[in-house]
Design a protein around this motif. Structure first.
Motif, mmCIF file in Angstrom:
data_model
loop_
_atom_site.group_PDB
_atom_site.id
_atom_site.type_symbol
_atom_site.label_atom_id
_atom_site.label_comp_id
_atom_site.label_asym_id
_atom_site.label_seq_id
_atom_site.Cartn_x
_atom_site.Cartn_y
_atom_site.Cartn_z
ATOM 1 N N SER A 136 128.557 75.835 56.569
ATOM 2 C CA SER A 136 129.775 75.779 57.387
ATOM 3 C C SER A 136 130.351 74.365 57.435
ATOM 4 N N VAL A 137 129.497 73.364 57.459
ATOM 5 C CA VAL A 137 129.953 71.967 57.463
ATOM 6 C C VAL A 137 130.584 71.626 56.107
ATOM 7 N N LEU A 138 129.949 72.071 55.010
ATOM 8 C CA LEU A 138 130.498 71.818 53.675
ATOM 9 C C LEU A 138 131.844 72.520 53.484
ATOM 10 N N GLU A 139 131.950 73.752 53.965
ATOM 11 C CA GLU A 139 133.209 74.488 53.817
ATOM 12 C C GLU A 139 134.308 73.873 54.661
ATOM 13 N N SER A 140 133.982 73.416 55.850
ATOM 14 C CA SER A 140 134.965 72.741 56.697
ATOM 15 C C SER A 140 135.448 71.450 56.029
ATOM 16 N N THR A 141 134.503 70.708 55.467
ATOM 17 C CA THR A 141 134.859 69.482 54.738
ATOM 18 C C THR A 141 135.727 69.824 53.532
ATOM 19 N N GLY A 142 135.373 70.889 52.824
ATOM 20 C CA GLY A 142 136.151 71.323 51.666
ATOM 21 C C GLY A 142 137.571 71.695 52.037
ATOM 22 N N ARG A 143 137.754 72.428 53.129
ATOM 23 C CA ARG A 143 139.100 72.792 53.590
ATOM 24 C C ARG A 143 139.909 71.540 53.905
ATOM 25 N N SER A 144 139.261 70.590 54.548
ATOM 26 C CA SER A 144 139.936 69.335 54.897
ATOM 27 C C SER A 144 140.372 68.581 53.637
ATOM 28 N N ILE A 145 139.523 68.549 52.631
ATOM 29 C CA ILE A 145 139.849 67.865 51.375
ATOM 30 C C ILE A 145 141.015 68.564 50.680
ATOM 31 N N LEU A 146 140.955 69.894 50.593
ATOM 32 C CA LEU A 146 142.043 70.634 49.943
ATOM 33 C C LEU A 146 143.357 70.442 50.683
ATOM 34 N N ASN A 147 143.295 70.458 52.006
ATOM 35 C CA ASN A 147 144.503 70.237 52.792
ATOM 36 C C ASN A 147 145.069 68.843 52.527
ATOM 37 N N GLY A 148 144.196 67.855 52.397
ATOM 38 C CA GLY A 148 144.639 66.498 52.084
ATOM 39 C C GLY A 148 145.309 66.418 50.715
ATOM 40 N N ILE A 149 144.768 67.139 49.733
ATOM 41 C CA ILE A 149 145.379 67.172 48.399
ATOM 42 C C ILE A 149 146.775 67.785 48.483
ATOM 43 N N LEU A 150 146.894 68.905 49.195
ATOM 44 C CA LEU A 150 148.198 69.560 49.313
ATOM 45 C C LEU A 150 149.203 68.699 50.072
ATOM 46 N N LEU A 151 148.755 68.017 51.112
ATOM 47 C CA LEU A 151 149.655 67.129 51.854
ATOM 48 C C LEU A 151 150.131 65.976 50.970
ATOM 49 N N GLY A 152 149.250 65.477 50.098
ATOM 50 C CA GLY A 152 149.646 64.426 49.163
ATOM 51 C C GLY A 152 150.703 64.914 48.189
ATOM 52 N N ILE A 153 150.532 66.127 47.673
ATOM 53 C CA ILE A 153 151.526 66.698 46.761
ATOM 54 C C ILE A 153 152.841 66.942 47.499
ATOM 55 N N LYS A 154 152.749 67.427 48.723
ATOM 56 C CA LYS A 154 153.947 67.672 49.531
ATOM 57 C C LYS A 154 154.716 66.367 49.750
ATOM 58 N N ALA A 155 154.009 65.290 50.004
ATOM 59 C CA ALA A 155 154.651 63.985 50.187
ATOM 60 C C ALA A 155 155.326 63.532 48.892
ATOM 61 N N ARG A 156 154.658 63.758 47.735
ATOM 62 C CA ARG A 156 155.254 63.403 46.443
ATOM 63 C C ARG A 156 156.541 64.187 46.205
ATOM 64 N N VAL A 157 156.515 65.481 46.547
ATOM 65 C CA VAL A 157 157.706 66.304 46.375
ATOM 66 C C VAL A 157 158.829 65.759 47.251
ATOM 67 N N GLY A 158 158.492 65.412 48.488
ATOM 68 C CA GLY A 158 159.489 64.903 49.421
ATOM 69 C C GLY A 158 160.072 63.564 49.028
ATOM 70 N N GLN A 159 159.385 62.813 48.202
ATOM 71 C CA GLN A 159 159.886 61.502 47.793
ATOM 72 C C GLN A 159 160.176 61.471 46.297
ATOM 73 N N GLN A 160 159.137 61.609 45.473
ATOM 74 C CA GLN A 160 159.271 61.441 44.031
ATOM 75 C C GLN A 160 160.165 62.509 43.406
ATOM 76 N N LEU A 161 159.985 63.773 43.785
ATOM 77 C CA LEU A 161 160.800 64.827 43.204
ATOM 78 C C LEU A 161 162.260 64.679 43.625
ATOM 79 N N VAL A 162 162.496 64.301 44.864
ATOM 80 C CA VAL A 162 163.871 64.088 45.333
ATOM 81 C C VAL A 162 164.517 62.958 44.531
ATOM 82 N N GLU A 163 163.796 61.846 44.333
ATOM 83 C CA GLU A 163 164.334 60.733 43.541
ATOM 84 C C GLU A 163 164.592 61.163 42.101
#
Length: 174
Positions: free
Chosen positions: A135-162
């Motif tokens: 359960s601790v590993l899966e919680s950590t995994g969800r957090s990591i995946l969410n961080g990856i998606l948030l990073g891509i979302k930020a790139r879309v909001g900046q880099q893709l717009v530019e």
């Protein structure tokens, strides 16, 4: 023991200018994918096929390097769809059952871009982490995946717009 975790992010990105040109921009597949992901870690394998090396991740005491092959399709409904076609995990030793799932869409609307991305991982619990509860590993995994998606979302909001603004300027000159 097998571990499974997932994360999802939605995108609602309004544009002020040239909204009517977004559907044509999404047809520039290589350009759009390169703007959404870190182009230094992206390799074009062929039409609609890419290999992406995800940023190296620290999971407890282990350094892992996910690599995913991505298929990209421009659909008749105007959506750009991305999905994982293959994946591997470097850094955990003998883990041969790693599966990284990706399902993502990006769509031009009257106001801008809308999209959704779902990342999922299934992998056996590495021997080095057997003492840590699943359960601790899966919680950590969800957090990591969410961080990856948030990073891509930020790139879309900046880099893709530019990149879209650059594309509009370039294509209006021709």
């Amino acid at each position: 023991m097998s571990l499974a975790f997932r994360a999802c992010q939605k995108l609602d990105l309004p544009f002020r200018d040239n909204v009517e040109r977004l559907p044509d921009y999404l047809l520039q597949q290589e350009r759009v994918v390169g703007a959404m992901l870190d182009s230094k870690k992206l390799t074009l394998l062929g039409p609609g096929s890419y290999r992406y090396t995800v940023t190296s991740l620290q999971v407890f005491q282990l350094q892992v390097n996910p690599v995913v092959s991505i298929g990209v399709v421009n659909c008749e409904d105007g959506k750009l769809r991305m999905h994982a076609t293959d994946s591997e995990l470097k850094g955990l030793g003998l883990v041969d059952d790693f599966v990284l799932g990706l399902e993502a869409t990006l769509e031009a609307t009257q106001k801008g871009l809308e999209g959704e991305a779902l990342l999922s991982v299934t992998v056996s619990q590495p021997p080095l982490l057997r003492l840590i509860p699943a359960s601790v590993l899966e919680s950590t995994g969800r957090s990591i995946l969410n961080g990856i998606l948030l990073g891509i979302k930020a790139r879309v909001g900046q880099q893709l717009v530019e990149d879209f603004e650059d594309w509009c300027r370039e294509s209006s000159k021709s």
